[in-house]
Design a protein around this motif. Structure first.
Motif, mmCIF file in Angstrom:
data_model
loop_
_atom_site.group_PDB
_atom_site.id
_atom_site.type_symbol
_atom_site.label_atom_id
_atom_site.label_comp_id
_atom_site.label_asym_id
_atom_site.label_seq_id
_atom_site.Cartn_x
_atom_site.Cartn_y
_atom_site.Cartn_z
ATOM 1 N N LEU A 23 -79.998 26.293 -90.026
ATOM 2 C CA LEU A 23 -81.234 24.899 -89.378
ATOM 3 C C LEU A 23 -80.741 23.557 -88.988
ATOM 4 N N GLY A 24 -81.854 23.214 -87.992
ATOM 5 C CA GLY A 24 -81.655 21.353 -87.984
ATOM 6 C C GLY A 24 -80.937 20.889 -88.734
ATOM 7 N N PRO A 25 -81.822 20.779 -89.425
ATOM 8 C CA PRO A 25 -81.273 19.560 -90.565
ATOM 9 C C PRO A 25 -79.742 20.158 -91.589
ATOM 10 N N MET A 26 -78.993 20.787 -91.554
ATOM 11 C CA MET A 26 -78.162 22.056 -92.165
ATOM 12 C C MET A 26 -76.596 21.635 -90.644
ATOM 13 N N SER A 27 -77.805 21.714 -90.219
ATOM 14 C CA SER A 27 -76.336 21.558 -88.727
ATOM 15 C C SER A 27 -76.289 19.968 -88.647
ATOM 16 N N SER A 28 -76.952 19.181 -89.157
ATOM 17 C CA SER A 28 -76.477 17.496 -89.229
ATOM 18 C C SER A 28 -76.099 16.986 -90.651
ATOM 19 N N ALA A 29 -77.112 17.635 -91.114
ATOM 20 C CA ALA A 29 -76.591 17.158 -93.053
ATOM 21 C C ALA A 29 -75.440 17.070 -93.189
ATOM 22 N N LYS A 30 -74.893 18.753 -93.163
ATOM 23 C CA LYS A 30 -73.534 19.030 -93.483
ATOM 24 C C LYS A 30 -72.069 17.831 -92.874
ATOM 25 N N ARG A 32 -70.941 14.395 -93.086
ATOM 26 C CA ARG A 32 -70.574 12.946 -94.151
ATOM 27 C C ARG A 32 -71.306 11.876 -93.129
ATOM 28 N N HIS A 33 -70.944 11.721 -92.176
ATOM 29 C CA HIS A 33 -71.797 10.950 -90.932
ATOM 30 C C HIS A 33 -72.769 10.942 -90.843
ATOM 31 N N SER A 34 -73.601 11.694 -91.509
ATOM 32 C CA SER A 34 -74.870 12.570 -91.491
ATOM 33 C C SER A 34 -75.613 10.768 -91.409
ATOM 34 N N LYS A 35 -76.958 10.880 -90.853
ATOM 35 C CA LYS A 35 -77.800 9.034 -90.832
ATOM 36 C C LYS A 35 -78.900 10.105 -91.601
ATOM 37 N N LEU A 36 -79.241 11.130 -92.108
ATOM 38 C CA LEU A 36 -80.250 12.423 -92.453
ATOM 39 C C LEU A 36 -81.333 11.703 -94.088
ATOM 40 N N LYS A 37 -79.657 11.386 -94.835
ATOM 41 C CA LYS A 37 -80.328 10.229 -96.078
ATOM 42 C C LYS A 37 -80.460 9.447 -95.836
ATOM 43 N N GLU A 38 -80.040 8.379 -95.049
ATOM 44 C CA GLU A 38 -80.587 7.140 -94.779
ATOM 45 C C GLU A 38 -82.555 7.328 -94.499
ATOM 46 N N GLN A 39 -82.188 8.936 -93.413
ATOM 47 C CA GLN A 39 -83.924 8.252 -92.731
ATOM 48 C C GLN A 39 -84.988 8.956 -94.317
ATOM 49 N N TYR A 40 -84.843 10.054 -94.707
ATOM 50 C CA TYR A 40 -85.445 10.677 -95.988
ATOM 51 C C TYR A 40 -85.180 10.586 -97.462
ATOM 52 N N GLY A 41 -84.118 9.692 -97.467
ATOM 53 C CA GLY A 41 -83.859 8.667 -98.725
ATOM 54 C C GLY A 41 -83.456 9.411 -99.847
ATOM 55 N N TYR A 48 -72.441 17.577 -99.067
ATOM 56 C CA TYR A 48 -71.647 18.583 -99.057
ATOM 57 C C TYR A 48 -72.555 19.588 -99.978
ATOM 58 N N TYR A 49 -73.256 19.141 -100.454
ATOM 59 C CA TYR A 49 -74.021 20.772 -101.013
ATOM 60 C C TYR A 49 -74.490 20.906 -99.618
ATOM 61 N N TRP A 50 -75.066 20.611 -97.869
ATOM 62 C CA TRP A 50 -75.130 21.259 -97.047
ATOM 63 C C TRP A 50 -74.244 22.570 -96.470
ATOM 64 N N LEU A 51 -73.002 21.328 -96.321
ATOM 65 C CA LEU A 51 -72.033 22.478 -95.957
ATOM 66 C C LEU A 51 -71.747 23.290 -96.929
ATOM 67 N N LYS A 86 -64.136 20.117 -88.142
ATOM 68 C CA LYS A 86 -64.960 19.645 -86.972
ATOM 69 C C LYS A 86 -66.737 18.869 -86.831
ATOM 70 N N CYS A 87 -66.900 18.689 -88.353
ATOM 71 C CA CYS A 87 -67.958 17.545 -88.334
ATOM 72 C C CYS A 87 -66.754 15.628 -88.434
ATOM 73 N N GLU A 88 -65.588 16.011 -88.606
ATOM 74 C CA GLU A 88 -64.648 14.759 -88.409
ATOM 75 C C GLU A 88 -64.067 14.646 -87.299
#
Length: 117
Positions: A23-30, A32-41, A48-51, A86-88
């Motif tokens: 799903l979308g969150p996993m695709s981005s949140a996996k 380490r450069h994702s900004k989702l943690k900043e957005q969701y708290g 690394y949990y998502w990946l 790939k994420c790197e």
């Protein structure tokens, strides 16, 4: 012929894991450069949990198709490492998908060799 059916099933399983179940969150949140943690708290899971969850999904698919836990462990490790690369941005999406297919071919080669031994 069995090895071709196995390869086809593994490719289908890979597509389900990468494009249907990711799903979308996993695709981005996996990444380490994702900004989702900043957005969701702070309660938002670390990258690394998502990946790892994504790689475990693929390992589970490999178990369901092959019944082979060694293949599943290899899938877990390889999928995690390939997607991390790939994420790197060390590899492209096309290189990522090709690397995953190489592992499917390896599973089929081992399967074929074990059937002819």
């Amino acid at each position: 012929m069995e090895v071709l059916i196995l390869f086809f099933n593994l490719v289908i399983g890979h597509c389900v894991g990468d494009y249907v179940l990711q799903l979308g969150p996993m695709s981005s949140a996996k990444s380490r450069h994702s900004k989702l943690k900043e957005q969701y708290g702070e309660d938002f899971p670390q990258w690394y949990y998502w990946l790892t969850a994504h790689a475990l999904t693929h390992a589970g698919i490999v178990i369901l198709i092959t019944g082979n836990y060694m293949f599943a462990i290899l899938e877990l490790i390889s999928h995690w490492f390939i997607d991390f690369c790939k994420c790197e941005k060390w590899i492209t999406l096309h290189q990522d998908q090709m690397a995953h297919m190489v592992f499917k071919i390896i599973y089929c080669a081992i399967f074929f060799m074990s059937q002819t031994a």
